[in-house]
Design a protein around this motif. Structure first.
Motif, short mmCIF file in Angstrom:
data_model
loop_
_atom_site.label_atom_id
_atom_site.label_comp_id
_atom_site.label_asym_id
_atom_site.label_seq_id
_atom_site.Cartn_x
_atom_site.Cartn_y
_atom_site.Cartn_z
N LEU A 104 0.87 -0.88 -0.02
CA LEU A 104 0.36 -0.20 0.01
C LEU A 104 1.13 1.35 0.04
O LEU A 104 2.15 0.89 0.52
CB LEU A 104 -1.49 -0.16 1.18
N LEU A 105 0.04 2.16 -0.40
CA LEU A 105 1.17 3.37 -0.33
C LEU A 105 1.49 4.22 0.77
O LEU A 105 2.61 4.93 0.90
CB LEU A 105 0.77 4.08 -1.64
N SER A 106 0.40 3.56 2.04
CA SER A 106 0.92 4.58 3.12
C SER A 106 1.54 2.94 3.59
O SER A 106 1.84 3.90 5.19
CB SER A 106 -1.21 4.21 4.08
N ASP A 107 1.99 2.30 3.03
CA ASP A 107 3.02 0.97 4.16
C ASP A 107 4.47 2.09 3.84
O ASP A 107 5.18 2.87 3.46
CB ASP A 107 3.34 -0.11 2.97
N PRO A 108 5.03 1.77 5.64
CA PRO A 108 6.16 2.28 5.52
C PRO A 108 7.06 2.10 5.15
O PRO A 108 7.33 0.28 4.44
CB PRO A 108 6.51 2.12 7.58
N VAL A 109 8.70 2.23 4.77
CA VAL A 109 9.58 1.57 3.74
C VAL A 109 10.34 0.38 4.88
O VAL A 109 10.92 -0.64 4.54
CB VAL A 109 10.39 2.82 3.38
N SER A 110 9.78 0.97 6.16
CA SER A 110 10.59 -0.09 7.11
C SER A 110 9.54 -1.38 6.88
O SER A 110 10.71 -2.17 7.39
CB SER A 110 10.04 0.25 8.53
N THR A 111 8.97 -1.70 5.79
CA THR A 111 8.37 -3.18 5.67
C THR A 111 9.48 -3.47 4.98
O THR A 111 9.37 -5.12 5.20
CB THR A 111 7.23 -2.62 4.61
N PHE A 112 9.98 -3.42 4.40
CA PHE A 112 10.51 -3.78 3.29
C PHE A 112 12.14 -3.39 4.35
O PHE A 112 12.99 -4.79 3.78
CB PHE A 112 11.21 -3.21 2.20
N ILE A 146 11.74 -2.28 -5.53
CA ILE A 146 11.46 -3.33 -6.81
C ILE A 146 11.76 -4.98 -6.18
O ILE A 146 11.36 -6.19 -6.60
CB ILE A 146 11.81 -2.47 -7.86
N GLU A 147 13.20 -4.56 -6.29
CA GLU A 147 14.38 -5.59 -5.56
C GLU A 147 13.22 -6.57 -5.10
O GLU A 147 14.11 -7.74 -4.37
CB GLU A 147 15.82 -4.90 -5.35
N ALA A 148 13.19 -5.78 -3.32
CA ALA A 148 12.28 -6.83 -2.61
C ALA A 148 11.60 -7.66 -2.55
O ALA A 148 11.51 -8.78 -2.99
CB ALA A 148 12.29 -5.32 -1.20
N VAL A 149 10.65 -6.90 -3.47
CA VAL A 149 9.14 -6.55 -4.16
C VAL A 149 9.36 -8.18 -4.93
O VAL A 149 9.42 -9.44 -4.81
CB VAL A 149 8.25 -6.35 -5.01
N CYS A 150 10.27 -8.05 -6.34
CA CYS A 150 10.94 -8.62 -7.26
C CYS A 150 11.51 -10.07 -6.79
O CYS A 150 12.32 -11.05 -7.09
CB CYS A 150 11.07 -8.26 -8.22
#
Length: 206
Positions: free
Chosen positions: A68-76, A180-184
Motif C-alpha cells: 500500500l502507498l501508506s506502508d512504511p518503507v520499514s516493511t522492506f 522493487i528489488e525486495a518485492v521482485c
C-alpha cells in the motif's frame, strides 16, 4: 542545435511529434570520442529519466497488491523503522529529534523522504548533506557497494524535515528501487527489464 555542438558538447538530438506525426527530427555531432556520427540508433545515458520506468514499475507492483502507498518503507527495510530529522530554529540553532512519522512508500514516489542526493564528500554547509556524507563515507572508502548497503547506511542520516511534509529531489528513488528489488527478489535493472523493457521491446534500454 548545431550551436550546442559548436560550443563543446559531443552531440545532441531532437524529435518533435504531434498527434503521431513527426514534425522535426535532427541529429548533430558525435555519439562517442571516436567521431561516430550521432543517429537515431545512438544510445544515451538516461540519468534522471530512469525515474519514469522506475515509478511505472512501482505502480505496477502496487496494482498487483505488493504494498500500500501508506506502508512504511520499514516493511522492506527494518532499519528505517525509526528516523531522525533536523529542526531549524530562528536563532540559527539546529536540533536533531525523532520524526513523528516513518517514511512511507508514498513519500518515495513523491520525493518527500527528506534526503537530497549525496554523491561526493565535497565540503558543504548543509547539515543534511553532512549527515549523509558521514553515512556514506564507509561505503565510498570500500569502493563497490550494493543498493541494499546504501539504503542500510542512509537509515542513520537525519532527514531535512518531517517525512511527507515537503518536496526534496533526491534519495527517494533509491528507496523505491530497493523496494522493487525486495518485492521482485532480483536486481532492479533485471526487474525493469522483465516488467517493462522486454514486453515493450525496448531492446536498447537498460
Amino acid at each position: 542545435l548545431q550551436s550546442f555542438v559548436d560550443k563543446g558538447i559531443p552531440g545532441c538530438a531532437l524529435k518533435v511529434v504531434q498527434n503521431g506525426t513527426t514534425l522535426y527530427e535532427g541529429y548533430f555531432g558525435h555519439s562517442d570520442t571516436s567521431g561516430t556520427p550521432l543517429t537515431d540508433k545512438s544510445v544515451f545515458r538516461l540519468a534522471s529519466m530512469s525515474k519514469i520506468p522506475l515509478y511505472t514499475a512501482m505502480m505496477m507492483l502496487y496494482e498487483r497488491g505488493a504494498f500500500l502507498l501508506s506502508d512504511p518503507v520499514s516493511t522492506f527495510f527494518p532499519e528505517w523503522a525509526t528516523s531522525k530529522k533536523y529542526v531549524r530554529h530562528a536563532n540559527g540553532y539546529i536540533d536533531v529529534v525523532p520524526t513523528e512519522h516513518p517514511v512511507t512508500i508514498r513519500d518515495t514516489l513523491t520525493m518527500k523522504c527528506g534526503l537530497p542526493y549525496c554523491n561526493s564528500d565535497a565540503p558543504t554547509a548543509d547539515p543534511t548533506l553532512q549527515g549523509m556524507q558521514n553515512c556514506m563515507k564507509p561505503l565510498w572508502e570500500k569502493g563497490h557497494y550494493t543498493l541494499r548497503e546504501q539504503i542500510r547506511a542512509m537509515a542513520d542520516a537525519p532527514l531535512a524535515f518531517e517525512p511527507g511534509s515537503h518536496w526534496l529531489y533526491g534519495f527517494s528513488s533509491e528507496l523505491a528501487a530497493g523496494i522493487i528489488e525486495a518485492v521482485c527478489e532480483k536486481p532492479v535493472n533485471e526487474a525493469l527489464r522483465d516488467m517493462i523493457f522486454d514486453p515493450l521491446e525496448m531492446n536498447d534500454t537498460g
